[in-house]
Design an enzyme around this catalytic site. Sequence first.
Site, PDB file in Angstrom:
ATOM      1  N   GLU A   5       5.562  -2.448  11.912  1.00 51.65           N
ATOM      2  CA  GLU A   5       5.343  -3.632  12.952  1.00 51.65           C
ATOM      3  C   GLU A   5       5.768  -2.830  14.331  1.00 51.65           C
ATOM      4  O   GLU A   5       6.760  -2.417  14.471  1.00 51.65           O
ATOM      5  CB  GLU A   5       6.225  -4.744  12.795  1.00 51.65           C
ATOM      6  CG  GLU A   5       5.900  -5.517  11.445  1.00 51.65           C
ATOM      7  CD  GLU A   5       6.911  -6.715  11.257  1.00 51.65           C
ATOM      8  OE1 GLU A   5       7.447  -7.256  12.178  1.00 51.65           O
ATOM      9  OE2 GLU A   5       6.970  -7.301  10.240  1.00 51.65           O
TER      10      GLU A   5
ATOM     11  N   THR B 219       0.738  -1.135   0.091  1.00 47.94           N
ATOM     12  CA  THR B 219       0.060  -0.139  -0.044  1.00 47.94           C
ATOM     13  C   THR B 219       0.801   1.109   0.237  1.00 47.94           C
ATOM     14  O   THR B 219       0.663   2.124  -0.777  1.00 47.94           O
ATOM     15  CB  THR B 219      -1.070   0.188   1.176  1.00 47.94           C
ATOM     16  OG1 THR B 219      -1.655  -1.149   1.301  1.00 47.94           O
ATOM     17  CG2 THR B 219      -1.873   1.281   1.051  1.00 47.94           C
TER      18      THR B 219
END
Length: 305
Positions: free
Chosen positions: A268, A92
């Site tokens: 993350e 994305t």
Amino acid sequence: MSKGKALLILHGKQALNEEVRAAVMLKRKHGWDLAVRLTWEAGDARRCVEEAMAAGYTRLIAGGGDGTLRDIAEAIVQQSGDASLVLLPLGTANDFSRAAGVPLEPEQALDLLDVEPRAVDVGEVGGRIFLNMATGGFGSQVTANTSEDLKKVLGGAAYLFTGLSRFSELSAAYGELQGPGFHWRGDLLALGIGNGRQAGGGHMLCPEALADDGLLDISILPAPQEVVSTLKDLLAGGLGIDNMFVRARLPWVEIKVAQGLDINLDGEPLQVDKLRFTLRPKALRVHLPADSPLLGSPGLLNRPG
């Protein structure tokens, strides 16, 4: 005549991507022995890298987003092998690839197989490797809370949409950063520790970073009340906020964080209260365009701080 062996490690979500399939077939026609492996769950990328390097592949292609790129880069560096990395941006945000000038079209991205690799630095924190950036503060919350469905509909604009919709939840967090000749502490809205330049779908947190200079670029957006009112401009890529950042360029930096400061590594989350970020200079060979903005001049070892 074969040009060489290459292995594409492709994120499982891209298995039916016809553009990728066509680009792979074209490279095979042009003489590349190009194999494909799919990832399905955590750990697959590492296993694919280990198997590929054991089988003698000298070029590995990371087909996916920033998380896939991080996983594969980490596996290559930790294997201490001779493989180089090609970026096939299919996520994305594709923050590292965009900043590095890598084409977003699969066919053009795979053309970098024919370009000589350049040695770049990688960041390290808590035993984990990162190629792009660690981020903290409100932007990290936005990245972590942007839904997969919204990404499918809006692409990179999903991060902006999520950030603006959650603007009322904005709160500053306390952090303390220390490195050679540098010490800062206070409330902050955003933090970037970059080997690359941008994160969170295009936010240019470390606009002057180079990936081959042996230094991490540190960018802190402090949070006095008058800055809070301008965060909407930051999320929208607006002008006038750049001079509010505190910036430094360091070989390492330590962060002590209080509750409320979310840190993530290429998307993350990192769940610790003290972090030491270091750099492994020239630890990974990557196929980048010759005019990549992330590359300094040939032979560049350092920049003035």
